[in-house]
Design an enzyme around this catalytic site. Structure first.
Site, PDB file in Angstrom:
ATOM      1  CG  ASP A  12      -1.704  -1.620   1.365  1.00 57.04           C
ATOM      2  OD1 ASP A  12      -2.085  -1.295  -0.191  1.00 57.04           O
ATOM      3  OD2 ASP A  12      -2.227  -1.417   2.040  1.00 57.04           O
ATOM      4  CE  LYS A  15       2.429  -2.463  -4.470  1.00 61.33           C
ATOM      5  NZ  LYS A  15       2.014  -1.728  -3.389  1.00 61.33           N
ATOM      6  N   GLY A  39      -4.583  -4.256  -3.665  1.00 57.03           N
ATOM      7  CA  GLY A  39      -5.592  -3.319  -4.472  1.00 57.03           C
ATOM      8  C   GLY A  39      -5.362  -1.904  -4.270  1.00 57.03           C
ATOM      9  CG  HIS A  40      -2.382  -1.879  -6.483  1.00 55.65           C
ATOM     10  ND1 HIS A  40      -1.075  -2.757  -8.175  1.00 55.65           N
ATOM     11  CD2 HIS A  40      -1.366  -2.849  -5.365  1.00 55.65           C
ATOM     12  CE1 HIS A  40       0.067  -3.564  -7.086  1.00 55.65           C
ATOM     13  NE2 HIS A  40      -0.961  -3.973  -5.884  1.00 55.65           N
ATOM     14  CD  GLN A 221       0.950  -8.636  -3.129  1.00 55.00           C
ATOM     15  OE1 GLN A 221       1.781  -9.515  -3.562  1.00 55.00           O
ATOM     16  NE2 GLN A 221      -0.157  -7.921  -2.702  1.00 55.00           N
TER      17      GLN A 221
HETATM   18  P1  GDP Z   1      -0.602   0.315  -3.263  1.00 55.46           P
HETATM   19  O1  GDP Z   1      -1.400  -1.093  -3.515  1.00 55.46           O
HETATM   20  O2  GDP Z   1       0.809   0.578  -3.246  1.00 55.46           O
HETATM   21  O3  GDP Z   1      -1.139   0.514  -4.701  1.00 55.46           O
HETATM   22  O4  GDP Z   1      -1.177   1.564  -2.437  1.00 55.46           O
HETATM   23  P2  GDP Z   1      -3.012   1.261  -2.252  1.00 55.46           P
HETATM   24  O5  GDP Z   1      -3.558   2.224  -3.529  1.00 55.46           O
HETATM   25  O6  GDP Z   1      -3.040   0.664  -1.155  1.00 55.46           O
HETATM   26  O7  GDP Z   1      -2.842   2.946  -1.248  1.00 55.46           O
HETATM   27  C1  GDP Z   1      -2.331   3.984  -1.548  1.00 55.46           C
HETATM   28  C2  GDP Z   1      -3.483   5.131  -0.788  1.00 55.46           C
HETATM   29  O8  GDP Z   1      -3.081   6.778  -0.760  1.00 55.46           O
HETATM   30  C3  GDP Z   1      -4.298   5.068  -2.442  1.00 55.46           C
HETATM   31  O9  GDP Z   1      -5.915   5.019  -1.638  1.00 55.46           O
HETATM   32  C4  GDP Z   1      -4.224   6.797  -3.138  1.00 55.46           C
HETATM   33  O10 GDP Z   1      -5.226   7.408  -3.393  1.00 55.46           O
HETATM   34  C5  GDP Z   1      -3.353   6.957  -1.825  1.00 55.46           C
HETATM   35  N1  GDP Z   1      -1.886   7.854  -2.150  1.00 55.46           N
HETATM   36  C6  GDP Z   1      -1.221   8.059  -3.195  1.00 55.46           C
HETATM   37  N2  GDP Z   1      -0.459   8.641  -3.002  1.00 55.46           N
HETATM   38  C7  GDP Z   1      -0.894   9.621  -2.398  1.00 55.46           C
HETATM   39  C8  GDP Z   1       0.006  10.634  -2.069  1.00 55.46           C
HETATM   40  O11 GDP Z   1       1.044  11.220  -2.213  1.00 55.46           O
HETATM   41  N3  GDP Z   1      -1.268  11.219  -0.805  1.00 55.46           N
HETATM   42  C9  GDP Z   1      -2.120  11.349  -0.241  1.00 55.46           C
HETATM   43  N4  GDP Z   1      -2.788  11.721   0.497  1.00 55.46           N
HETATM   44  N5  GDP Z   1      -2.585   9.943  -1.078  1.00 55.46           N
HETATM   45  C10 GDP Z   1      -1.762   9.391  -1.795  1.00 55.46           C
HETATM   46  P1  IMO Z   2      -0.776  -3.976  -2.152  1.00 54.78           P
HETATM   47  O1  IMO Z   2      -0.220  -4.923  -3.512  1.00 54.78           O
HETATM   48  C1  IMO Z   2      -1.135  -4.695   2.023  1.00 54.78           C
HETATM   49  C2  IMO Z   2      -1.472  -9.055   3.516  1.00 54.78           C
HETATM   50  C3  IMO Z   2      -2.092  -8.928   4.463  1.00 54.78           C
HETATM   51  C4  IMO Z   2      -1.314 -10.205   5.612  1.00 54.78           C
HETATM   52  C5  IMO Z   2      -0.204 -10.460   4.684  1.00 54.78           C
HETATM   53  C6  IMO Z   2      -0.607 -11.764   4.062  1.00 54.78           C
HETATM   54  O2  IMO Z   2      -2.561  -3.195  -2.423  1.00 54.78           O
HETATM   55  O3  IMO Z   2       0.591  -3.738  -1.925  1.00 54.78           O
HETATM   56  P2  IMO Z   2      -2.683 -12.465   2.273  1.00 54.78           P
HETATM   57  O4  IMO Z   2      -4.164 -12.363   1.343  1.00 54.78           O
HETATM   58  O5  IMO Z   2      -0.825 -11.855   0.924  1.00 54.78           O
HETATM   59  O6  IMO Z   2      -2.746 -14.200   2.133  1.00 54.78           O
HETATM   60  O7  IMO Z   2      -1.964 -11.717   3.331  1.00 54.78           O
HETATM   61  O8  IMO Z   2       0.217 -10.051   3.623  1.00 54.78           O
HETATM   62  N1  IMO Z   2      -1.158  -7.890   2.269  1.00 54.78           N
HETATM   63  C7  IMO Z   2      -1.698  -6.927   1.887  1.00 54.78           C
HETATM   64  N2  IMO Z   2      -0.545  -5.459   2.558  1.00 54.78           N
HETATM   65  N3  IMO Z   2      -1.228  -4.092   0.837  1.00 54.78           N
HETATM   66  C8  IMO Z   2      -0.864  -5.569  -0.250  1.00 54.78           C
HETATM   67  O9  IMO Z   2      -1.316  -6.016  -1.567  1.00 54.78           O
HETATM   68  C9  IMO Z   2      -0.848  -6.776   0.317  1.00 54.78           C
HETATM   69  N4  IMO Z   2      -1.271  -8.168  -0.284  1.00 54.78           N
HETATM   70  C10 IMO Z   2      -1.496  -8.784   1.369  1.00 54.78           C
HETATM   71  O10 IMO Z   2      -3.104  -8.185   5.305  1.00 54.78           O
HETATM   72  O11 IMO Z   2      -1.526  -9.284   6.458  1.00 54.78           O
HETATM   73 MG    MG Z   3      -2.758  -1.059  -1.483  1.00 55.17          MG
END
Ligand code: GDP
Ligand code: IMO
Ligand code: MG
Length: 420
Positions: A12, A15, A39-40, A221
């Site tokens: 998270d 990415k 979840g991206h 991840q």
């Molecule tokens: P990922 O899994 O690495 O793609 O990240 P996620 O989408 O799960 O979580 C990142 C969260 O931060 C999302 O809700 C994005 O919309 C948000 N986000 C990304 N970059 C920024 C930033 O620079 N500032 C803020 N406030 N939110 C951001």
């Molecule tokens: P993105 O790509 C954050 C965490 C789960 C748990 C562990 C194992 O959005 O960054 P799993 O279901 O993979 O067997 O769970 O890994 N986990 C993540 N945490 N971002 C993710 O993906 C994750 N994918 C799995 O919360 O701790």
């Molecule tokens: Mg994510």
């Protein structure tokens, strides 16, 4: 120029946003591991897109998105994701989305097993319960069902029967669950196979035919969720580090020129496991609220804390990172003091290895001045307050790599290219 994007923390890191940005100068975007545990997020104007399986480059026109061999695919989720994007007016078709015929398929019994293990075992991992781990287990133990098997009625029927024959008594004996019905799963998955067939291909051949194009590998991840190098057993079941990009995608003939590691300006983690800089108090609450730190997949509250430079430096090494993108700098806006972990204090009796399970260590912090100003509107490095620049420079010096971009808001345009 080919690039890879990997998470340097526990996932998270932002990415999705960075992939969307970099996709502009790319032709082919490839996911290489994980599944719909990911979840991206990409925010365009006021519209939010969350990708679980489809690469985050799909919003850019004339790009090809590939779900590589190392990804585990829940066909129901993938079909729903295709429909969700189409409904939002995004072009998704067999022309711009390719699925590896060698990817393994998540079956209903994988999801059930994931939940059962979480509820019955003493040591919980806090998985996403999407069946990711059990699907990889079957892959390695050679009883998995691949996309190609799903497309072949006879083979699928045989493999499903064989699996159920072994698994049904186990589920009943150990977990007291009713038998899975062959007929029900067979029919449901045959339906999925018809919908997905047009997207499937031999990715090795396909990617080879595109080898002169610009590639972007999309990691899911993060480094410390890596099954080998993460905080085992509190990890996911795939290799999240960059070394897996070529293997997992099915494109060993591509050279990766830039390895872009993504880190938040602080740290978060979802699920169980060690987190040395976690704050369970006011700061944690501040970061969670301000950074909207709730999971894009499970909506669980993310645990939050200060940036851990000891881990960041290790992630740079493990991925051979060539540059870093620092995200969510704006979330620190209101803080007058910012701490960063620069060292771990350890029991001298412990061995000299890196404390990979992060047990029995205590973080030592360096205090820095905050900037107490909005940075969300900044679009050039010079527009950032001095203390924010000092924070960035300190990180660069500590880890020995340049921060090439800084993200200052969730929206697509809220990104600063350093040097501009
Ligand atoms: P990922 O899994 O690495 O793609 O990240 P996620 O989408 O799960 O979580 C990142 C969260 O931060 C999302 O809700 C994005 O919309 C948000 N986000 C990304 N970059 C920024 C930033 O620079 N500032 C803020 N406030 N939110 C951001
Ligand atoms: P993105 O790509 C954050 C965490 C789960 C748990 C562990 C194992 O959005 O960054 P799993 O279901 O993979 O067997 O769970 O890994 N986990 C993540 N945490 N971002 C993710 O993906 C994750 N994918 C799995 O919360 O701790
Ligand atoms: Mg994510």
């Amino acid at each position: 120029m080919n690039k890879a994007v990997v998470g340097l923390q526990w996932g998270d890191e932002g990415k999705g946003k960075v992939i969307d940005y970099l996709s502009q100068d790319t032709d082919v975007i490839v996911r290489f591991q994980g599944g719909n545990n990911a979840g991206h997020t990409v925010v365009v104007k006021d519209e939010k897109f969350v990708f679980h399986l489809i690469p985050s480059g799909i919003l850019r026109k004339h790009k090809i998105c590939v779900i590589g061999t190392g990804v585990v695919i829940d066909p129901k989720v993938l079909i729903e994701e295709i429909q969700y994007l189409k409904k939002k007016g995004v072009d998704v078709s067999p022309r711009n989305l390719k699925i590896s015929s060698l990817s393994h398929v998540i079956m209903p019994y994988h999801r059930v097993m994931d939940s059962f293990r979480e509820s019955k075992r003493i040591q919980k991992i806090g998985t996403t319960k999407r069946g990711i781990g059990p699907c990889y287990v079957d892959k390695i133990s050679r009883c998995g069902i691949r996309v190609a098997d799903l497309l072949d009625t006879k083979k699928f029927s045989f493999k499903l029967k064989d699996n159920l024959q072994e698994k049904n008594p186990l589920f009943k004996e150990v977990y007291g669950r009713e038998y899975f019905s062959f007929k029900k799963i067979f029919e449901e998955y045959r339906h999925y196979s018809k919908l997905l067939r047009p997207y499937c291909c031999d990715v090795a051949d396909f990617l080879y035919s595109k080898r002169k194009k610009r590639f972007l590998f999309e990691g899911a991840q993060g480094t410390f969720l890596d099954v080998d190098y993460g905080t085992y057993p509190f990890v996911t079941s795939s290799s999240t580090v960059c070394a897996n990009a070529l293997l997992g995608s099915g494109a060993p003939f591509i050279r990766i020129d830039k390895i872009i590691g993504i880190s938040k300006a602080y740290t978060t983690r979802v699920g169980e496991g060690p987190f040395p800089t976690e704050s369970v108090g006011t700061l944690g609450e501040y970061l969670r609220t301000t950074g909207k730190e709730f999971g894009a997949t499970t909506n669980r509250a993310r645990r939050c804390g200060w940036l851990d430079l000891v881990l960041l430096k290790r992630a740079v090494l493990l991925n051979n990172v060539t540059e870093i993108v620092l995200t969510k700098l704006d979330v620190l806006n209101a803080l007058d003091k910012i701490k960063v972990c620069t060292e771990y204090s350890r029991n001298t009796k412990d061995n000299d290895f890196f404390p990979y399970d992060l047990e029995r260590i205590k973080p030592i912090y360096r205090m820095m001045h905050g900037w107490e100003t909005q940075v969300s509107e900044a679009r050039s490095y010079r527009m950032l307050p001095v203390n924010a620049r000092k924070y960035i420079s300190f990180i660069e010096k500590y880890v020995g790599k340049k921060i090439s971009m800084v993200s200052v808001g969730e929206k697509r345009e809220a990104i600063i290219k350093k040097g501009v």
